[in-house]
Scaffold this motif. Structure first.
Motif, PDB file in Angstrom:
ATOM      1  N   PRO A  67      20.348  70.814 -24.582  1.00  0.00           N
ATOM      2  CA  PRO A  67      20.605  69.433 -25.226  1.00  0.00           C
ATOM      3  C   PRO A  67      21.378  68.706 -24.310  1.00  0.00           C
ATOM      4  N   GLY A  68      21.006  67.373 -24.743  1.00  0.00           N
ATOM      5  CA  GLY A  68      21.569  66.082 -23.992  1.00  0.00           C
ATOM      6  C   GLY A  68      21.218  66.080 -22.590  1.00  0.00           C
ATOM      7  N   LEU A  69      21.173  67.064 -21.863  1.00  0.00           N
ATOM      8  CA  LEU A  69      20.916  66.855 -20.184  1.00  0.00           C
ATOM      9  C   LEU A  69      19.586  67.226 -20.051  1.00  0.00           C
ATOM     10  N   PHE A 128      19.428  59.929   3.556  1.00  0.00           N
ATOM     11  CA  PHE A 128      18.920  61.432   3.291  1.00  0.00           C
ATOM     12  C   PHE A 128      17.469  60.969   2.571  1.00  0.00           C
ATOM     13  N   GLY A 129      17.035  59.769   2.955  1.00  0.00           N
ATOM     14  CA  GLY A 129      15.398  59.546   2.252  1.00  0.00           C
ATOM     15  C   GLY A 129      15.618  59.492   0.995  1.00  0.00           C
ATOM     16  N   VAL A 130      16.224  59.007   0.172  1.00  0.00           N
ATOM     17  CA  VAL A 130      16.257  59.118  -1.424  1.00  0.00           C
ATOM     18  C   VAL A 130      16.969  57.597  -1.762  1.00  0.00           C
ATOM     19  N   LYS A 131      16.273  57.281  -2.957  1.00  0.00           N
ATOM     20  CA  LYS A 131      16.577  55.936  -3.739  1.00  0.00           C
ATOM     21  C   LYS A 131      17.164  56.732  -5.041  1.00  0.00           C
ATOM     22  N   ALA A 132      18.354  56.516  -5.295  1.00  0.00           N
ATOM     23  CA  ALA A 132      19.315  57.054  -6.595  1.00  0.00           C
ATOM     24  C   ALA A 132      19.500  55.684  -7.570  1.00  0.00           C
ATOM     25  N   LEU A 133      19.339  56.185  -8.657  1.00  0.00           N
ATOM     26  CA  LEU A 133      19.765  55.390  -9.959  1.00  0.00           C
ATOM     27  C   LEU A 133      20.513  55.910 -10.941  1.00  0.00           C
ATOM     28  N   PRO A 134      21.460  55.391 -11.662  1.00  0.00           N
ATOM     29  CA  PRO A 134      22.132  55.799 -12.854  1.00  0.00           C
ATOM     30  C   PRO A 134      20.978  56.287 -13.967  1.00  0.00           C
ATOM     31  N   ALA A 135      21.082  57.601 -14.682  1.00  0.00           N
ATOM     32  CA  ALA A 135      20.131  57.695 -15.285  1.00  0.00           C
ATOM     33  C   ALA A 135      20.727  58.683 -16.486  1.00  0.00           C
ATOM     34  N   GLY A 136      21.984  58.513 -17.076  1.00  0.00           N
ATOM     35  CA  GLY A 136      22.617  59.344 -17.999  1.00  0.00           C
ATOM     36  C   GLY A 136      23.913  59.342 -17.602  1.00  0.00           C
ATOM     37  N   ASN A 137      24.685  59.868 -18.732  1.00  0.00           N
ATOM     38  CA  ASN A 137      26.253  59.893 -18.753  1.00  0.00           C
ATOM     39  C   ASN A 137      26.533  60.738 -19.801  1.00  0.00           C
ATOM     40  N   THR A 138      27.784  61.748 -19.556  1.00  0.00           N
ATOM     41  CA  THR A 138      28.121  62.482 -20.483  1.00  0.00           C
ATOM     42  C   THR A 138      29.292  62.034 -21.075  1.00  0.00           C
ATOM     43  N   TYR A 189      14.335  63.692  -8.771  1.00  0.00           N
ATOM     44  CA  TYR A 189      15.064  64.701  -9.229  1.00  0.00           C
ATOM     45  C   TYR A 189      15.872  64.137 -10.419  1.00  0.00           C
ATOM     46  N   HIS A 190      16.345  64.837 -11.483  1.00  0.00           N
ATOM     47  CA  HIS A 190      17.272  64.324 -12.408  1.00  0.00           C
ATOM     48  C   HIS A 190      18.459  65.450 -12.107  1.00  0.00           C
ATOM     49  N   GLY A 191      19.744  64.931 -11.927  1.00  0.00           N
ATOM     50  CA  GLY A 191      20.888  65.900 -11.632  1.00  0.00           C
ATOM     51  C   GLY A 191      22.012  65.306 -11.400  1.00  0.00           C
ATOM     52  N   ALA A 192      23.075  65.539 -10.935  1.00  0.00           N
ATOM     53  CA  ALA A 192      24.484  65.252 -10.818  1.00  0.00           C
ATOM     54  C   ALA A 192      24.854  65.083  -9.184  1.00  0.00           C
ATOM     55  N   GLU A 193      25.145  64.029  -8.771  1.00  0.00           N
ATOM     56  CA  GLU A 193      25.248  63.836  -7.077  1.00  0.00           C
ATOM     57  C   GLU A 193      26.392  64.767  -6.636  1.00  0.00           C
ATOM     58  N   TYR A 194      27.431  65.351  -7.281  1.00  0.00           N
ATOM     59  CA  TYR A 194      28.210  66.062  -6.688  1.00  0.00           C
ATOM     60  C   TYR A 194      27.786  67.273  -6.414  1.00  0.00           C
ATOM     61  N   TYR A 195      26.537  67.606  -6.904  1.00  0.00           N
ATOM     62  CA  TYR A 195      25.977  69.165  -6.153  1.00  0.00           C
ATOM     63  C   TYR A 195      25.597  68.823  -4.990  1.00  0.00           C
ATOM     64  N   TRP A 196      25.794  67.574  -4.381  1.00  0.00           N
ATOM     65  CA  TRP A 196      25.186  67.416  -3.046  1.00  0.00           C
ATOM     66  C   TRP A 196      26.306  67.224  -1.945  1.00  0.00           C
ATOM     67  N   GLN A 197      27.347  67.550  -2.635  1.00  0.00           N
ATOM     68  CA  GLN A 197      28.572  67.105  -1.663  1.00  0.00           C
ATOM     69  C   GLN A 197      28.587  67.791  -0.519  1.00  0.00           C
ATOM     70  N   THR A 253      28.285  60.177 -14.414  1.00  0.00           N
ATOM     71  CA  THR A 253      26.947  59.829 -14.297  1.00  0.00           C
ATOM     72  C   THR A 253      25.842  60.773 -13.728  1.00  0.00           C
ATOM     73  N   LEU A 254      25.023  60.742 -14.338  1.00  0.00           N
ATOM     74  CA  LEU A 254      23.777  61.578 -13.809  1.00  0.00           C
ATOM     75  C   LEU A 254      22.822  60.800 -13.144  1.00  0.00           C
ATOM     76  N   SER A 255      22.019  61.126 -12.381  1.00  0.00           N
ATOM     77  CA  SER A 255      21.346  60.273 -11.681  1.00  0.00           C
ATOM     78  C   SER A 255      19.765  60.479 -11.428  1.00  0.00           C
ATOM     79  N   LEU A 256      18.813  59.594 -11.155  1.00  0.00           N
ATOM     80  CA  LEU A 256      17.386  59.740 -10.975  1.00  0.00           C
ATOM     81  C   LEU A 256      17.457  59.494  -9.551  1.00  0.00           C
ATOM     82  N   GLY A 257      16.871  60.767  -8.790  1.00  0.00           N
ATOM     83  CA  GLY A 257      16.556  60.281  -7.288  1.00  0.00           C
ATOM     84  C   GLY A 257      15.322  60.302  -7.021  1.00  0.00           C
ATOM     85  N   ILE A 258      14.880  59.374  -6.128  1.00  0.00           N
ATOM     86  CA  ILE A 258      13.188  59.293  -5.924  1.00  0.00           C
ATOM     87  C   ILE A 258      13.076  59.424  -4.245  1.00  0.00           C
TER      88      ILE A 258
END
Length: 367
Positions: free
Chosen positions: A51-53, A149-159, A100-108, A250-255
């Motif tokens: 749910p939600g995410l 890192f070869g990615v374009k990212a955008l805000p795509a959600g917020n908790t 991807y759809h995720g949270a950027e802090y996972y890539w720290q 912020t959750l993100s869409l990475g392309i």
């Protein structure tokens, strides 16, 4: 007159633009549309239908597909279906997945500065973060970081603002925190270490089993609605807030950047609009559902709501500033930290004047 009509008819026929019945022909256009069709794979860090995410990620995939009239078809793969959740960024970077759809802090582990584009301790609220992204230079800095890192990212959600977490026992002093093993990702986890706790990073699907088994003693996840879904109240009855670590995540869409750069400006705008629509819709849904979920946790399941003491919150705040400062380990990191802090000062000043006093007084007099 007769010759003009014949000339025009001859031209139209020779160009293949009409059929025998006089209708506009589509035989030439169809192959072009087929060639322009994209089928993109989106991986996520969320369990299927979470749910939600997870539902938000699916909604985003469906929105892009529908908005493009099926020309850009996005197929969602939940955590573990194509790649493990924490490998989503690697999959998009390498081309194993397209989005991807995720949270950027996972890539720290790649760069600590990624935290700023999800959440940092004592950071920005959802509204403040959107303001920084769109008007304070945040998106441009994110683009610069992600491009490496070869990615374009955008805000795509917020908790929205997240709760402080679930504890088996009450914690009233910093001494009470020492030795507690708690699930918390990102820079928030480093703050826990500074105050004597042990931080553990776990994807969503592994959190409840770890809490139940005693592998961890405490956990944060999101807020009442999602926490209720996970059933943390069955193991830990003390629910603390406010959270210091994720005030508006912020959750993100990475392309994959190669795919992004190959798109027309129209398609880039379409995907950006879909991402921002989900950014707003997810935040609205989670915010709306949290109130009723909190009431259920307290009134039905016997959860004990507690506020962190001033002593504990001050310790979190001081450690947070140390941890955030350490992200500025190169020129880009310094510029991100400086931009973020300026936004926090400017935006926080306005919130102190109007929004916070208003909400406090509204709730005081009207409940």
């Amino acid at each position: 007159m007769t010759n003009s009509k014949l000339d025009r008819r001859s031209f139209i026929k020779s160009a293949g633009l009409v059929t025998a019945g006089g209708a506009v022909a589509t035989t030439l256009a169809t192959p072009a549309l087929a060639q322009d069709t994209r089928e993109l794979k989106m991986v996520t860090t969320w369990g299927k239908n979470l749910p939600g995410l997870g539902t938000g990620a699916q909604r985003l995939a469906d929105r892009i597909t529908k908005a493009s009239d099926g020309r850009i078809s996005v197929k969602l793969f939940a955590a573990g279906e194509l790649v493990p959740p924490f490998e989503s960024h690697d999959a998009v970077q390498s081309g194993t997945a397209d989005m991807y759809h995720g949270a950027e802090y996972y890539w720290q582990g790649k760069n600590k500065a990624f935290n700023f584009f999800a959440a940092v301790p004592m950071g920005l609220t959802a509204a403040e973060n959107d303001a920084w992204m769109q008007f304070g230079g945040g998106q441009e800095l994110w683009d610069e970081l992600s491009a490496g890192f070869g990615v374009k990212a955008l805000p795509a959600g917020n908790t929205g603002a997240q709760m402080g977490g679930w504890f088996r026992n009450e914690v009233n002093t910093v001494e009470d925190l020492k030795g507690i093993k708690m699930r918390m990702p990102g820079l928030g986890g480093e703050v826990l270490r500074r105050v004597g706790m042990t931080a553990v990073a776990l994807p969503g699907g592994e959190v409840f089993p770890a809490l139940q088994a005693g592998t961890i003693d405490a956990t944060e996840w999101v807020g009442p609605w999602l926490d209720l879904t996970f059933g943390f109240y069955k193991v830990a009855k003390f629910y603390y807030g406010p959270g210091f670590h994720e005030p508006g995540t912020t959750l993100s869409l990475g392309i994959n950047k190669g795919i992004w750069d190959s798109m027309s400006e129209a398609d880039q705008e379409l995907i950006s609009a879909c991402a921002y629509a989900e950014n707003n819709q997810m935040y609205s849904e989670i915010n709306f559902r949290n109130g009723a979920a909190l009431a259920e946790l307290v009134n039905v399941h016997g959860v004990q709501r507690r506020d962190f003491s001033d002593e504990i919150f001050e310790a979190f705040a001081k450690a947070s500033e140390e941890v955030v400062s350490e992200v500025a380990e190169d020129d880009l990191g310094r510029r991100i930290v400086d931009s973020f802090r300026k936004a926090r000062t400017d935006l926080g000043g306005w919130l102190n004047v109007q929004e916070l006093p208003y909400v406090q007084r509204r709730n005081k007099y009207l409940g």
